[in-house]
Write a protein that holds these residues in place. Sequence first.
Motif, short mmCIF file in Angstrom:
data_model
loop_
_atom_site.label_atom_id
_atom_site.label_comp_id
_atom_site.label_asym_id
_atom_site.label_seq_id
_atom_site.Cartn_x
_atom_site.Cartn_y
_atom_site.Cartn_z
N ARG A 1 42.18 0.37 103.83
CA ARG A 1 42.48 1.81 103.68
C ARG A 1 41.62 2.48 102.61
O ARG A 1 41.83 3.62 102.26
CB ARG A 1 43.95 2.06 103.33
CG ARG A 1 44.90 1.65 104.41
CD ARG A 1 46.30 1.94 104.00
NE ARG A 1 47.19 1.67 105.11
CZ ARG A 1 48.03 2.55 105.62
NH1 ARG A 1 48.11 3.76 105.10
NH2 ARG A 1 48.80 2.24 106.62
N ARG A 2 40.69 1.75 102.03
CA ARG A 2 39.88 2.31 100.95
C ARG A 2 38.42 2.43 101.37
O ARG A 2 37.96 1.72 102.26
CB ARG A 2 39.95 1.39 99.71
CG ARG A 2 41.35 1.07 99.22
CD ARG A 2 41.96 2.22 98.44
NE ARG A 2 41.24 2.50 97.21
CZ ARG A 2 41.49 1.92 96.04
NH1 ARG A 2 42.43 1.00 95.96
NH2 ARG A 2 40.81 2.25 94.96
N PHE A 3 37.71 3.34 100.69
CA PHE A 3 36.26 3.47 100.92
C PHE A 3 35.55 2.51 99.97
O PHE A 3 35.99 2.37 98.82
CB PHE A 3 35.82 4.91 100.68
CG PHE A 3 34.34 5.12 100.87
CD1 PHE A 3 33.71 4.73 102.05
CD2 PHE A 3 33.57 5.70 99.88
CE1 PHE A 3 32.34 4.91 102.24
CE2 PHE A 3 32.20 5.89 100.06
CZ PHE A 3 31.59 5.50 101.24
N LYS B 1 29.80 9.59 108.74
CA LYS B 1 29.32 10.43 107.61
C LYS B 1 29.52 11.92 107.91
O LYS B 1 28.66 12.76 107.61
CB LYS B 1 27.87 10.11 107.24
CG LYS B 1 27.62 8.61 107.01
CD LYS B 1 26.35 8.31 106.26
CE LYS B 1 26.09 6.81 106.21
NZ LYS B 1 24.88 6.43 105.51
N ARG B 2 30.65 12.22 108.53
CA ARG B 2 30.95 13.61 108.88
C ARG B 2 31.06 14.51 107.64
O ARG B 2 30.95 15.74 107.74
CB ARG B 2 32.29 13.60 109.64
CG ARG B 2 32.52 14.84 110.42
CD ARG B 2 33.81 14.79 111.14
NE ARG B 2 33.99 16.06 111.84
CZ ARG B 2 35.12 16.48 112.30
NH1 ARG B 2 36.20 15.74 112.17
NH2 ARG B 2 35.19 17.63 112.91
N ASP B 3 31.31 13.91 106.50
CA ASP B 3 31.40 14.68 105.25
C ASP B 3 30.05 15.29 104.85
O ASP B 3 30.00 16.25 104.10
CB ASP B 3 31.92 13.79 104.10
CG ASP B 3 31.13 12.49 103.95
OD1 ASP B 3 31.12 11.70 104.91
OD2 ASP B 3 30.50 12.30 102.89
N ALA C 1 33.96 7.69 106.97
CA ALA C 1 34.58 6.51 106.33
C ALA C 1 34.82 6.82 104.85
O ALA C 1 35.74 6.28 104.24
CB ALA C 1 33.67 5.30 106.47
N ALA C 2 34.01 7.73 104.30
CA ALA C 2 34.15 8.07 102.88
C ALA C 2 35.40 8.90 102.62
O ALA C 2 35.98 8.79 101.55
CB ALA C 2 32.91 8.84 102.42
N GLU C 3 35.81 9.73 103.60
CA GLU C 3 36.89 10.69 103.31
C GLU C 3 38.25 10.32 103.84
O GLU C 3 39.25 10.59 103.19
CB GLU C 3 36.48 12.07 103.84
CG GLU C 3 35.51 12.75 102.91
CD GLU C 3 35.28 14.19 103.27
OE1 GLU C 3 34.71 14.90 102.43
OE2 GLU C 3 35.63 14.63 104.39
#
Length: 235
Positions: A35-37, A157-159, A187-189
């Motif tokens: 659950r973490r980046f 990487k939609r952020d 995945a980052a957000e």
Amino acid sequence: MEVMEPNQQRVEANILLLGAHNVGKTALTVRFLTRRFIGEYGDIGETFICFLFIVKMCSGFIYTQLNNVSTCFLILESIYSRVDRVDGQEICINIWDSQAEGKTCSVSDKQLQWADGMVLVYDICDRSSFEAIRQQLQLIRRSRKMSSLPVVIVGNKRDLQHHRRVSGEEGHLLALTERCGFFEVSAAETYHGVLLVFHRLVDLVRETRALRKSMAGVRGIVRSMSAVFGKKRAE
Ligand SMILES: Nc1nc2c(ncn2[C@@H]2O[C@H](COP(=O)(O)OP(=O)(O)OP(=O)(O)O)[C@@H](O)[C@H]2O)c(=O)[nH]1
């Protein structure tokens, strides 16, 4: 303690992650498992991520060195597991986080034999990573054995919207043309978007298995009927 219904055996789903270098395959895997980046981890977490990274790098190396020693290869490849409950059924999701070579995303026969479904990942800021999965997908769909393999395409990487080089419509169109699921995630957000990717693929794997089973049943009936009628005609 959780009690499983007698008719609800745990099933397995082998999921292969493919995509060019740096698109975020490990980040997606780690997000799903923990659950973490990967960037969020502190000192202890960094050790864990370094370990994953080293295993991933070593496995590629050992694969090329010991191509014929399949036991060693399987132990050292980056395969991780998580048990989930999807639609009330317990599923062991095994994830093979493949090691990319540069801008291409090739797949070995061993990986194809192992996989029940595939996540093809590209980076929305890197057009060449999108072209790499398009080519890979065309090869898969043209192969007789793999044409019905469940696939989900992921634009990661939609952020990083301001660096976007591949539109969402292009991703959608490719998925529609090649009969795949499609998600854009970061995945980052977020964890939720990544969870949806894996659960959608598990759904597709289950649907494909059910379809194959019913097709095998129909083929069996046709075979028995033609055996009976063929015999009668001969008499
Ligand atoms: N901004 C942003 N960065 C990301 C995202 N996902 C991954 N990254 C970063 O992209 C880089 C590559 O991520 P990895 O997960 O190592 O990529 P990979 O596809 O496993 O790369 P290979 O192992 O070389 O095939 C890392 O610096 C990550 O932190 C995301 O959703 N947003």
